[in-house]
Scaffold this active site. Structure first.
Site, PDB file in Angstrom:
ATOM      1  N   TRP A   1       0.897  -1.165   0.000  1.00 35.20           N
ATOM      2  CA  TRP A   1       0.000   0.000   0.000  1.00 35.20           C
ATOM      3  C   TRP A   1       0.930   1.208   0.000  1.00 35.20           C
ATOM      4  O   TRP A   1       1.647   1.442   0.978  1.00 35.20           O
ATOM      5  CB  TRP A   1      -0.886   0.000   1.236  1.00 35.20           C
TER       6      TRP A   1
ATOM      7  N   GLU B   1     -21.711   6.609   9.161  1.00 31.78           N
ATOM      8  CA  GLU B   1     -21.219   5.308   8.709  1.00 31.78           C
ATOM      9  C   GLU B   1     -21.775   4.972   7.314  1.00 31.78           C
ATOM     10  O   GLU B   1     -21.042   4.487   6.449  1.00 31.78           O
ATOM     11  CB  GLU B   1     -21.602   4.238   9.752  1.00 31.78           C
TER      12      GLU B   1
ATOM     13  N   LYS C   1      -7.260  -2.807   4.017  1.00 28.31           N
ATOM     14  CA  LYS C   1      -8.087  -3.238   5.144  1.00 28.31           C
ATOM     15  C   LYS C   1      -7.487  -2.817   6.480  1.00 28.31           C
ATOM     16  O   LYS C   1      -8.182  -2.393   7.382  1.00 28.31           O
ATOM     17  CB  LYS C   1      -8.243  -4.762   5.083  1.00 28.31           C
TER      18      LYS C   1
HETATM   19  C1  F6R Z   1     -14.213   1.577   6.714  1.00 27.07           C
HETATM   20  C2  F6R Z   1     -13.168   0.918   7.465  1.00 27.07           C
HETATM   21  C3  F6R Z   1     -12.163   1.761   8.157  1.00 27.07           C
HETATM   22  C4  F6R Z   1     -11.734   1.107   9.472  1.00 27.07           C
HETATM   23  C5  F6R Z   1     -10.600   1.895  10.117  1.00 27.07           C
HETATM   24  C6  F6R Z   1     -10.194   1.308  11.461  1.00 27.07           C
HETATM   25  O1  F6R Z   1     -15.110   0.664   6.168  1.00 27.07           O
HETATM   26  O2  F6R Z   1     -13.102  -0.280   7.505  1.00 27.07           O
HETATM   27  O3  F6R Z   1     -12.612   3.057   8.368  1.00 27.07           O
HETATM   28  O4  F6R Z   1     -12.829   1.059  10.331  1.00 27.07           O
HETATM   29  O5  F6R Z   1      -9.493   1.892   9.264  1.00 27.07           O
HETATM   30  O6  F6R Z   1      -9.818  -0.028  11.335  1.00 27.07           O
HETATM   31  P1  F6R Z   1      -9.743  -0.987  12.592  1.00 27.07           P
HETATM   32  O7  F6R Z   1     -11.130  -1.190  13.088  1.00 27.07           O
HETATM   33  O8  F6R Z   1      -9.126  -2.250  12.086  1.00 27.07           O
HETATM   34  O9  F6R Z   1      -8.894  -0.290  13.612  1.00 27.07           O
END
Ligand code: F6R
Length: 598
Positions: free
Chosen positions: A74, A473, A593
């Site tokens: 990335w 959201e 992700k």
């Molecule tokens: C949007 C999304 C991101 C994550 C964010 C935090 O659909 O997935 O906004 O929510 O990058 O990621 P985590 O929850 O893994 O800390």
């Protein structure tokens, strides 16, 4: 971000490395590459784009090689190009990195001033500096130690030297795990990608330096390291009968919410309640911390806690909290970190920061093997199972459920809720899966909304109170997978500025639960319609309006289940609209992700 893999002293390297890399692809998919290694030889192949493209370029079997290191990128520093793809290698050294080297410009000045070529990327800089250093330092361990001493940033490296056939692993900030099976050694940014290959595991700590020579692993900074038996994750990486992971994951919500609720209904809470009681005795507030979708879960939690408890609650973006002064000695806040991956760099750094200031922390996560779990005082799990689609869906609703349960426990401990109220609210939480199943069966509104969105230039989501975070959201989901311009607004704020955006090419989606604010939100819709805007309303009650507005009637909601009921249709319309637009739904452009960079 990025994902790195290493397989040392094994066979079928092509199949294995591609398999592991494709499981790491959620960490970035701008470019990918591998270096095959053996008998003092290095063969490197890189491609711009996804692992499937790299796979096509790997034409030979690579049976003559015994090891491989690989990378899925990335882009942070340097454009997406073959030149900036990892591994960086020549015939002597090959390296892959996950992370950011912050002082790369200083390193260029100090070590590469004679270099004519424009060096775009931080990691290419490290590669070239390592080459320079290796001209003067022969001993590989001394060389690595020197390298480590001059790097500033958060990173995990795998570095291979062809003359000694040694692989070194370094970790500072970014995740890296090492696994073993018989004589083979495996590395991965995410241990679950190694599922079928390892029996034992060790998660590297910051500062760790490891050397692998043949199949022998030496911990150069820490002799007490022990591998632990590896438990295979139950996570499946399959789309089943679904076209995309995202739609599969949306449909999985009733079942994963049921599993999560089962956990929170069990005796587990007896144990947890005691710990929580102790924490609450010395605390007067909660601070919820997260990024992106997880931050929207924080905002929803604030509404829950304000409704059902007397505790003070605030929310912070992890990326902001990290740089704030939280030295307030009078405040005894408990910080609650929410993260699907448990690896998001901003959230992790905020957690470490808060810990360093002596505050207690709770992590709510879907990844029990993650770094955040190892840092926090208490972990509350969500049982969403592996979420592959980049857009978070089931992980979000499981976060909401964990937070709702936490809120009810606090309500009971603080005597804000009596047992009758508590049991009724718990029942509401248990009923969520059946309401979501009903929503999954009602698909008659989707085509109409996709059509309305297709002719719109922007889409705004409007809501009040505890579904306002759901509007944010919904907007995030739509923009990230379809690239349509979208924003979420608190209904009452429209007249303070955003209503200027409304014209006939704009669609507004209003979330309007049947509560004391129902008429207020109806007025918001009327105001938008009066200015020529198109309005779609999600509600459990019809507004009775004859005007040009499209209503979707949802199952009856309660205060505690409304955020779940209003989330799912928004996930579905984003998915079907993006499908119609032909975007790359599971891996939308510019995203990854797990955001493991700052
Ligand atoms: C949007 C999304 C991101 C994550 C964010 C935090 O659909 O997935 O906004 O929510 O990058 O990621 P985590 O929850 O893994 O800390």
């Amino acid at each position: 971000m990025c994902g790195i893999v290493g397989i040392i002293n094994s066979n079928e390297l092509k199949v294995k490395s591609l398999n592991i890399l494709s499981k790491l692809e959620y960490r970035g998919y701008d470019s990918a590459g591998v270096s095959f290694l053996s008998n003092k030889k290095i063969k490197t192949i890189t491609e711009v784009g996804k692992i499937s493209k790299l796979s096509k370029s790997l034409t030979s079997t690579y049976d003559n090689f015994h090891s491989v290191i690989g990378h899925t990128r990335w882009a942070t520093h340097g454009v997406v190009s073959k030149n900036n793809a990892h591994p960086f290698s020549d015939q002597k050294i090959s390296l892959v990195c996950n992370g950011i080297i912050e002082n790369y410009k200083d390193l260029q000045k100090k070590y590469l001033a004679h270099y004519k070529k424009n060096i775009e990327s931080d990691v290419e800089t490290v590669f070239l500096v390592l080459k320079e250093l290796s001209k003067k330092i022969n001993d590989k361990y001394k060389l690595i130690k020197k390298l480590k001493s001059i790097l500033r940033g958060n990173y995990a490296f795998l570095i291979y030297f062809s003359d000694t056939e040694e692989t070194y692993a370094l970790k500072a900030g970014s995740p890296l795990s090492i696994g073993k099976k018989m004589n083979s050694v495996y590395f991965s940014s995410d241990p679950s990608a190694l599922d079928e290959y390892i029996y034992e595991i060790y998660h590297l700590h910051d500062g760790d330096v490891l050397r692998v020579s043949k199949s022998e692993v030496s911990f150069l900074n820490n002799n007490k390291v022990k591998f632990l038996p590896y438990q295979q994750s139950t996570n499946k990486f399959s789309k089943g009968d679904f076209k995309h992971f995202m739609i599969k994951e949306i449909h999985e919500q009733p079942i994963v919410l049921k599993n999560t609720q089962k956990y929170y209904d069990k005796d587990y809470f007896v144990d947890f309640r005691d710990k929580l009681k102790d924490l609450l005795q010395e605390s007067n507030s909660f601070v919820f911390v997260g990024c992106g979708t997880a931050y929207h879960a924080c905002l929803t939690a604030k509404y829950y806690f304000e409704k059902f408890t007397s505790i003070n609650v605030s929310c912070e973006y992890a990326s902001e909290l990290r740089y704030k002064n939280i030295n307030n000695k009078n405040s005894k806040a408990i910080y609650i970190f929410i993260s699907q991956s448990g690896e998001t760099m901003d959230t992790l750094m905020a957690l470490k920061y808060v810990k360093s200031k002596g505050f207690n922390s709770i992590v709510i996560t879907n990844s029990l093997e993650s770094t955040m779990v190892r840092e926090a005082n208490i972990t509350l799990p969500t049982f969403a199972m592996k979420e592959i689609g980049v857009a978070s869906t089931k992980a979000f609703t499981c976060q909401l459920l964990a937070l709702a349960n936490l809120c009810l426990e606090v309500g009971v401990i603080n005597k804000n809720l009596n047992s009758k109220e508590y049991l009724k609210l718990k029942k509401d939480l248990r009923n969520i899966p059946s309401k979501l199943n009903k929503i999954l069966k009602m698909d008659n509104y989707l085509d109409k909304i996709v059509n309305l969105l297709s002719s719109a230039k922007a889409c705004y989501f409007i809501a009040r109170n505890n579904v306002f975070p759901i509007a944010l959201e919904g907007s995030l989901k739509l923009k990230e997978i379809s690239y349509m311009h979208s924003e979420g607004f608190a209904g009452g704020e429209m007249k303070h500025g955003p209503i200027a955006l409304i014209d006939k090419e704009v669609v507004s989606i209003c979330l309007n639960p049947n509560n004391e604010l129902f008429e207020k939100s109806n007025s918001n819709c009327e105001e938008i319609l009066a200015r020529g805007g198109k309005v779609i309303v999600f509600s459990s009650k019809t507004s009775g309006s004859k005007k040009n507005l499209f209503e979707v009637i949802l199952p009856k909601e309660t205060y505690i289940d409304a955020p779940f009921i209003y989330t799912m249709p928004l996930q579905l319309i984003s998915y079907y609209y993006a499908l119609n637009e032909g975007t790359d739904i599971d891996q939308p452009r510019n995203l990854a992700k797990s955001v493991t960079v700052e």
